[in-house]
Scaffold this motif. Structure first.
Motif, PDB file in Angstrom:
ATOM      1  N   GLU A 105     -65.505 -77.881  73.450  1.00  0.00           N
ATOM      2  CA  GLU A 105     -66.258 -77.204  74.510  1.00  0.00           C
ATOM      3  C   GLU A 105     -66.912 -78.218  75.438  1.00  0.00           C
ATOM      4  OE1 GLU A 105     -68.913 -74.649  72.402  1.00  0.00           O
ATOM      5  OE2 GLU A 105     -67.465 -72.981  72.289  1.00  0.00           O
ATOM      6  N   LEU A 106     -67.423 -79.317  74.878  1.00  0.00           N
ATOM      7  CA  LEU A 106     -67.994 -80.374  75.714  1.00  0.00           C
ATOM      8  C   LEU A 106     -66.941 -80.951  76.654  1.00  0.00           C
ATOM      9  CD1 LEU A 106     -70.199 -82.355  73.153  1.00  0.00           C
ATOM     10  CD2 LEU A 106     -71.020 -80.998  75.088  1.00  0.00           C
ATOM     11  N   MET A 107     -65.739 -81.165  76.146  1.00  0.00           N
ATOM     12  CA  MET A 107     -64.663 -81.716  76.964  1.00  0.00           C
ATOM     13  C   MET A 107     -64.252 -80.736  78.062  1.00  0.00           C
ATOM     14  SD  MET A 107     -62.231 -83.644  74.188  1.00  0.00           S
ATOM     15  CE  MET A 107     -61.406 -84.563  75.508  1.00  0.00           C
ATOM     16  N   GLN A 108     -64.165 -79.468  77.726  1.00  0.00           N
ATOM     17  CA  GLN A 108     -63.754 -78.479  78.716  1.00  0.00           C
ATOM     18  C   GLN A 108     -64.796 -78.306  79.818  1.00  0.00           C
ATOM     19  OE1 GLN A 108     -62.863 -75.116  76.242  1.00  0.00           O
ATOM     20  NE2 GLN A 108     -60.946 -75.997  75.488  1.00  0.00           N
ATOM     21  N   ARG A 109     -66.079 -78.382  79.439  1.00  0.00           N
ATOM     22  CA  ARG A 109     -67.127 -78.294  80.457  1.00  0.00           C
ATOM     23  C   ARG A 109     -67.087 -79.490  81.398  1.00  0.00           C
ATOM     24  NH1 ARG A 109     -70.480 -75.869  76.334  1.00  0.00           N
ATOM     25  NH2 ARG A 109     -71.390 -77.887  75.784  1.00  0.00           N
ATOM     26  N   ALA A 110     -66.597 -80.611  80.914  1.00  0.00           N
ATOM     27  CA  ALA A 110     -66.458 -81.808  81.740  1.00  0.00           C
ATOM     28  C   ALA A 110     -65.086 -81.876  82.422  1.00  0.00           C
ATOM     29  CB  ALA A 110     -66.680 -83.059  80.892  1.00  0.00           C
ATOM     30  N   SER A 111     -64.325 -80.774  82.327  1.00  0.00           N
ATOM     31  CA  SER A 111     -62.993 -80.678  82.953  1.00  0.00           C
ATOM     32  C   SER A 111     -62.034 -81.741  82.421  1.00  0.00           C
ATOM     33  CB  SER A 111     -63.103 -80.775  84.481  1.00  0.00           C
ATOM     34  OG  SER A 111     -63.881 -79.716  84.987  1.00  0.00           O
ATOM     35  N   GLN A 112     -62.174 -82.057  81.149  1.00  0.00           N
ATOM     36  CA  GLN A 112     -61.297 -83.054  80.529  1.00  0.00           C
ATOM     37  C   GLN A 112     -60.149 -82.335  79.820  1.00  0.00           C
ATOM     38  OE1 GLN A 112     -64.041 -85.167  78.060  1.00  0.00           O
ATOM     39  NE2 GLN A 112     -65.050 -86.189  79.757  1.00  0.00           N
ATOM     40  N   LEU A 113     -59.338 -81.634  80.597  1.00  0.00           N
ATOM     41  CA  LEU A 113     -58.235 -80.869  80.037  1.00  0.00           C
ATOM     42  C   LEU A 113     -56.955 -81.686  80.055  1.00  0.00           C
ATOM     43  CD1 LEU A 113     -58.682 -77.245  81.444  1.00  0.00           C
ATOM     44  CD2 LEU A 113     -59.267 -78.126  79.190  1.00  0.00           C
ATOM     45  N   SER A 114     -56.133 -81.469  79.052  1.00  0.00           N
ATOM     46  CA  SER A 114     -54.808 -82.077  78.961  1.00  0.00           C
ATOM     47  C   SER A 114     -53.989 -81.204  78.026  1.00  0.00           C
ATOM     48  CB  SER A 114     -54.893 -83.508  78.407  1.00  0.00           C
ATOM     49  OG  SER A 114     -55.361 -83.485  77.069  1.00  0.00           O
ATOM     50  N   ALA A 115     -52.698 -81.448  77.973  1.00  0.00           N
ATOM     51  CA  ALA A 115     -51.850 -80.662  77.081  1.00  0.00           C
ATOM     52  C   ALA A 115     -52.288 -80.813  75.617  1.00  0.00           C
ATOM     53  CB  ALA A 115     -50.389 -81.065  77.271  1.00  0.00           C
ATOM     54  N   PRO A 116     -52.561 -82.036  75.112  1.00  0.00           N
ATOM     55  CA  PRO A 116     -53.030 -82.149  73.727  1.00  0.00           C
ATOM     56  C   PRO A 116     -54.353 -81.424  73.480  1.00  0.00           C
ATOM     57  CG  PRO A 116     -52.213 -84.265  74.497  1.00  0.00           C
ATOM     58  CD  PRO A 116     -52.276 -83.375  75.696  1.00  0.00           C
ATOM     59  N   VAL A 117     -55.283 -81.493  74.437  1.00  0.00           N
ATOM     60  CA  VAL A 117     -56.572 -80.807  74.270  1.00  0.00           C
ATOM     61  C   VAL A 117     -56.362 -79.302  74.161  1.00  0.00           C
ATOM     62  CG1 VAL A 117     -58.732 -80.221  75.435  1.00  0.00           C
ATOM     63  CG2 VAL A 117     -57.979 -82.598  75.344  1.00  0.00           C
ATOM     64  N   LEU A 118     -55.492 -78.746  74.999  1.00  0.00           N
ATOM     65  CA  LEU A 118     -55.259 -77.306  74.978  1.00  0.00           C
ATOM     66  C   LEU A 118     -54.553 -76.875  73.691  1.00  0.00           C
ATOM     67  CD1 LEU A 118     -54.243 -76.791  78.715  1.00  0.00           C
ATOM     68  CD2 LEU A 118     -56.306 -75.930  77.578  1.00  0.00           C
ATOM     69  N   LEU A 119     -53.606 -77.676  73.220  1.00  0.00           N
ATOM     70  CA  LEU A 119     -52.930 -77.310  71.974  1.00  0.00           C
ATOM     71  C   LEU A 119     -53.905 -77.391  70.795  1.00  0.00           C
ATOM     72  CD1 LEU A 119     -50.328 -76.453  70.613  1.00  0.00           C
ATOM     73  CD2 LEU A 119     -49.788 -78.857  70.254  1.00  0.00           C
ATOM     74  N   LEU A 120     -54.748 -78.407  70.789  1.00  0.00           N
ATOM     75  CA  LEU A 120     -55.747 -78.506  69.724  1.00  0.00           C
ATOM     76  C   LEU A 120     -56.693 -77.313  69.769  1.00  0.00           C
ATOM     77  CD1 LEU A 120     -57.080 -79.959  67.387  1.00  0.00           C
ATOM     78  CD2 LEU A 120     -58.285 -81.412  69.034  1.00  0.00           C
ATOM     79  N   SER A 121     -57.108 -76.904  70.966  1.00  0.00           N
ATOM     80  CA  SER A 121     -57.964 -75.724  71.112  1.00  0.00           C
ATOM     81  C   SER A 121     -57.274 -74.493  70.542  1.00  0.00           C
ATOM     82  CB  SER A 121     -58.314 -75.512  72.584  1.00  0.00           C
ATOM     83  OG  SER A 121     -59.030 -76.608  73.114  1.00  0.00           O
ATOM     84  N   TYR A 122     -55.983 -74.369  70.810  1.00  0.00           N
ATOM     85  CA  TYR A 122     -55.212 -73.230  70.307  1.00  0.00           C
ATOM     86  C   TYR A 122     -55.187 -73.235  68.782  1.00  0.00           C
ATOM     87  CZ  TYR A 122     -51.236 -70.112  69.527  1.00  0.00           C
ATOM     88  OH  TYR A 122     -50.419 -69.081  69.096  1.00  0.00           O
ATOM     89  N   GLN A 123     -54.922 -74.382  68.180  1.00  0.00           N
ATOM     90  CA  GLN A 123     -54.796 -74.437  66.728  1.00  0.00           C
ATOM     91  C   GLN A 123     -56.135 -74.217  66.034  1.00  0.00           C
ATOM     92  OE1 GLN A 123     -51.464 -77.924  66.640  1.00  0.00           O
ATOM     93  NE2 GLN A 123     -51.980 -77.034  64.686  1.00  0.00           N
ATOM     94  N   VAL A 124     -57.219 -74.734  66.615  1.00  0.00           N
ATOM     95  CA  VAL A 124     -58.538 -74.487  66.042  1.00  0.00           C
ATOM     96  C   VAL A 124     -58.864 -72.996  66.119  1.00  0.00           C
ATOM     97  CG1 VAL A 124     -61.011 -74.898  66.325  1.00  0.00           C
ATOM     98  CG2 VAL A 124     -59.410 -76.804  66.524  1.00  0.00           C
ATOM     99  N   ALA A 125     -58.615 -72.377  67.284  1.00  0.00           N
ATOM    100  CA  ALA A 125     -58.893 -70.951  67.452  1.00  0.00           C
ATOM    101  C   ALA A 125     -58.033 -70.105  66.530  1.00  0.00           C
ATOM    102  CB  ALA A 125     -58.661 -70.547  68.911  1.00  0.00           C
ATOM    103  N   GLN A 126     -56.800 -70.539  66.294  1.00  0.00           N
ATOM    104  CA  GLN A 126     -55.904 -69.798  65.406  1.00  0.00           C
ATOM    105  C   GLN A 126     -56.487 -69.716  63.997  1.00  0.00           C
ATOM    106  OE1 GLN A 126     -52.093 -71.656  64.401  1.00  0.00           O
ATOM    107  NE2 GLN A 126     -51.085 -69.709  64.815  1.00  0.00           N
TER     108      GLN A 126
END
Length: 415
Positions: free
Chosen positions: A204-225
């Motif tokens: 969440e800290l990274m997303q608020r700082a607009s630090q998005l990337s493909a690995p960050v999004l996939l990690l977010s998906y797997q954590v949420a899963q």
């Protein structure tokens, strides 16, 4: 093995200087200005050499670095750059010699210690690597302390020392709280060690700082899963396919091969390391105690269906049988938010479910339904649903409309 899988190593810490403006040497500064000009010219050649390396032109890189060595043979930055060049051409002896020369020329040049330590870690020389990285941190005036602590974390991770890796990443963030790579690596380690709440906070800290990337999004998906946060999963999936459709992460998700993701692999390494520690010879009891397994525990290995008992959850059943929640949902055509009923039967393998349930070829949209809801209900990736029906995320759907739930190119229209 190089420091790669999900964690990139900070190898090169060479300042790239701007081009030098030529000056006229007067009588007053004749003794000092030429040496200064040669040093700056050498740094310019170093910058050119590194730039050529980055675009793959090794011959031009070597030419400029040799020129820099001629101009300033006593400059540690030149030896650091040469060492980096020799790494690219895999000349180990030359790498070691260049780094040793750099440290001899300037004993307080912390970059030399950091770079040499990172290189030795990549070569599997962990103890010496750690000594050099810690030596870099102790050098006066070193402002890349966070880099070296992160390198120490990566080196610990190469040895499957997850506790030490976590410690060094924490120190890296202490020196630079907004360091993106250290934040990402921390989130990945939290996921691997099943500290999901900490992983969520870091992401969440990274997303608020607009630090998005493909690995960050996939990690977010797997954590949420794992947390059954279906809305977060859907948001991460849509962003991944929208922003990085050609990425390896998008491919793994679309092909449902998350077990091959770098985060899943890291978790498997963690589980293997903890299992190995648990049964190490030093910890094994001298007397073996044999406990007869219950019939229920034995039957779990071969059981193909499970009857839901009072107050049972999907998460608990998945853990009991060693399967994932997403598989249970898929095998039983459940909605992610669907409550279980006492007495309900659940299939525990995909083969059994495939024998009993046939996914319809088409589905008629009901009033108020969305494509996202339908994709979740039938466990079909939204990207596939859109592709099969020539739709976009913005396409409206209406009650009574038919949409394909399977690839229309492979439908059996006789059935």
């Amino acid at each position: 093995m190089q420091l790669r899988p999900l964690l990139t190593c900070v190898v090169l810490c060479i300042p790239l200087m701007a081009c030098v403006t030529q000056t006229t040497v007067t009588a007053a500064d004749r003794q000092h200005q030429p040496n200064l000009n040669m040093t700056e010219a050498a740094r310019t050649r170093v910058a050119l050499g590194i730039n050529y390396l980055q675009v793959g032109d090794k011959s031009q890189a070597k030419y400029n670095l040799d020129k820099a060595l001629q101009m300033a043979p006593q400059l540690a930055e030149v030896q650091n750059a040469l060492a980096y060049y020799y790494q690219q051409v895999q000349d180990h002896e030359a790498v070691v010699k260049a780094y040793q020369q750099a440290m001899a020329l300037e004993p307080d040049n912390a970059d030399s210690y950091n770079n040499f330590g990172a290189y030795l870690c990549q070569q599997g020389q962990y103890q010496q690597a750690e000594q050099l990285l810690l030596a870099a941190i102790k050098r006066p005036g070193y402002f890349r302390v966070a880099d070296s602590y992160e390198n120490l974390a990566l080196c610990a991770l190469e040895q499957n020392d997850f506790t030490q890796a976590r410690h060094y990443l924490s120190l890296s963030l202490t020196h630079n709280a907004t360091r993106p790579s250290a934040q990402f690596n921390s989130a990945a380690l939290y996921y691997a060690t099943k500290q999901l709440e900490q992983a969520v906070r870091t992401l969440e800290l990274m997303q608020r700082a607009s630090q998005l990337s493909a690995p960050v999004l996939l990690l977010s998906y797997q954590v949420a899963q794992e947390q059954q946060q279906w809305k977060t999963m859907q948001d991460a999936e849509q962003q991944l396919f929208s922003l990085y459709p050609q990425s390896r992460e998008a491919l793994l998700l679309s092909q449902q091969q998350l077990s091959k993701s770098e985060f899943s692999v890291l978790r498997q390494r963690y589980l293997a390391s903890t299992a190995s520690a648990a049964v190490s010879p030093a910890q094994q009891p001298r007397i073996k105690i044999v406990i007869k397994k219950s019939a229920t525990a034995e039957s779990n290995k071969s059981q193909r269906r499970h009857q839901v008992q009072a107050n049972e959850s999907l998460a608990g059943i998945a853990q009991q049988y060693g399967v994932t929640m997403s598989d249970l949902i898929s095998w039983n055509a459940l909605r992610p938010d669907q409550a279980l009923q006492e007495g309900q039967w659940l299939y525990l393998t995909g083969a059994d479910r495939a024998d009993q349930v046939t996914l319809p070829q088409r589905y008629q949209v009901k009033d108020g339904e969305t494509l996202s809801q339908i994709s979740l209900r039938y466990n079909i990736k939204l990207a596939r649903l859109l592709q099969w029906n020539n739709l976009t995320e913005q396409s409206p759907v209406r009650a009574g409309q038919f949409i394909y739930l399977k690839d229309p190119a492979h439908l059996d229209y006789d059935n």
